[in-house]
Scaffold this active site. Sequence first.
Site, PDB file in Angstrom:
ATOM      1  N   GLN A  49       2.939 -12.178  15.311  1.00 34.75           N
ATOM      2  CA  GLN A  49       2.891 -10.765  15.629  1.00 34.75           C
ATOM      3  C   GLN A  49       3.210  -9.961  14.376  1.00 34.75           C
ATOM      4  O   GLN A  49       3.710 -10.492  13.387  1.00 34.75           O
ATOM      5  CB  GLN A  49       3.886 -10.423  16.737  1.00 34.75           C
ATOM      6  CG  GLN A  49       5.326 -10.764  16.376  1.00 34.75           C
ATOM      7  CD  GLN A  49       6.233 -10.783  17.577  1.00 34.75           C
ATOM      8  OE1 GLN A  49       5.864 -11.249  18.636  1.00 34.75           O
ATOM      9  NE2 GLN A  49       7.440 -10.263  17.418  1.00 34.75           N
ATOM     10  N   THR A  50       2.905  -8.672  14.431  1.00 38.21           N
ATOM     11  CA  THR A  50       3.174  -7.797  13.295  1.00 38.21           C
ATOM     12  C   THR A  50       4.666  -7.518  13.216  1.00 38.21           C
ATOM     13  O   THR A  50       5.245  -6.926  14.126  1.00 38.21           O
ATOM     14  CB  THR A  50       2.417  -6.463  13.440  1.00 38.21           C
ATOM     15  OG1 THR A  50       1.023  -6.732  13.589  1.00 38.21           O
ATOM     16  CG2 THR A  50       2.629  -5.592  12.220  1.00 38.21           C
ATOM     17  N   THR A  51       5.302  -7.964  12.158  1.00 33.79           N
ATOM     18  CA  THR A  51       6.727  -7.701  11.975  1.00 33.79           C
ATOM     19  C   THR A  51       6.972  -6.509  11.064  1.00 33.79           C
ATOM     20  O   THR A  51       8.072  -5.960  11.057  1.00 33.79           O
ATOM     21  CB  THR A  51       7.436  -8.929  11.396  1.00 33.79           C
ATOM     22  OG1 THR A  51       6.793  -9.304  10.162  1.00 33.79           O
ATOM     23  CG2 THR A  51       7.355 -10.101  12.364  1.00 33.79           C
ATOM     24  N   ASP A 108      -3.152  -3.218  14.014  1.00 32.01           N
ATOM     25  CA  ASP A 108      -2.639  -2.792  15.316  1.00 32.01           C
ATOM     26  C   ASP A 108      -3.495  -1.666  15.899  1.00 32.01           C
ATOM     27  O   ASP A 108      -3.696  -1.601  17.119  1.00 32.01           O
ATOM     28  CB  ASP A 108      -1.189  -2.331  15.188  1.00 32.01           C
ATOM     29  CG  ASP A 108      -0.217  -3.497  15.057  1.00 32.01           C
ATOM     30  OD1 ASP A 108      -0.656  -4.640  15.237  1.00 32.01           O
ATOM     31  OD2 ASP A 108       0.971  -3.258  14.776  1.00 32.01           O
TER      32      ASP A 108
END
Length: 274
Positions: A49-51, A108
Amino acid sequence: AGTRSTTTPPRRLLLEVGLWWAAWPATAAENNRSPMMMMADTMEAPIRQTTRPIVTGTSVLGLKYKDGVMLAADTLASYGGLAMFKDMRRISKTGSYTLVGGSGEMSDFHAIMEKLDDVERVNLNADDGFEHSPKEIYHYLRAVMYNRRNKFDPLWNSVVVGGFKDGEAFLGVVDLRGTAYTDDVVATGFGAHLALPVMRNKWRPDLEEGEARALLEDCLRVLFYRDCRALDRVQISKATAQGTLISDPYKIETDWSSASFVVPKAGEDGDGGW
């Protein structure tokens, strides 16, 4: 006492690997892969996931005018401090009535647009003529963003939603935490600091289309001067009773002869920057 070295695999694991290897000699020999590598193939990959934002877009501006709503953004996506992608379209249509503009992480934003494509596809499959209004898209995105925030896996975007349906113009913003608001003029990113004061000062409800476009171009010009993640290549879009329209990218005129850009500062050569 009672501790186990973290560098040496437990005996039970080594035994299981040995038995597993013995059960698959032909496969292992054919693929020339170690037991640990073949075990890894059978395991599920970790969730990714995008951190933190990596490839990002800066401000999106929006305002209401006499005939509807107008949105504007530049076409730059920056890889950290590198102006990497100069043709990133950050304003998109969804349905017949709604425009969506995105700041923040571009992957995103694309995920958000895929969700909206799914919503539109469901409407098309129903074949009953129904389409969601801009206000409904806005509330849907507010729920999506808040849901992802509660999972500690936010979509790293601030999204501007604008549209026109049933004689009513709509304009709102949703951020990565699900915070949402509506207004007559909105801006995300640095635009909230640099462009919003200009828009509030010059905005009025009866703006003509040409005046609204000129105001947005003035704000984009200010952002290009002052925001190092902005670009002079922009898009303007509108939503009116006739539908939605997004312009092709074009360059705005800029002027670097202003005294604030050429007069030395602090008694030094140059413009005072680093």
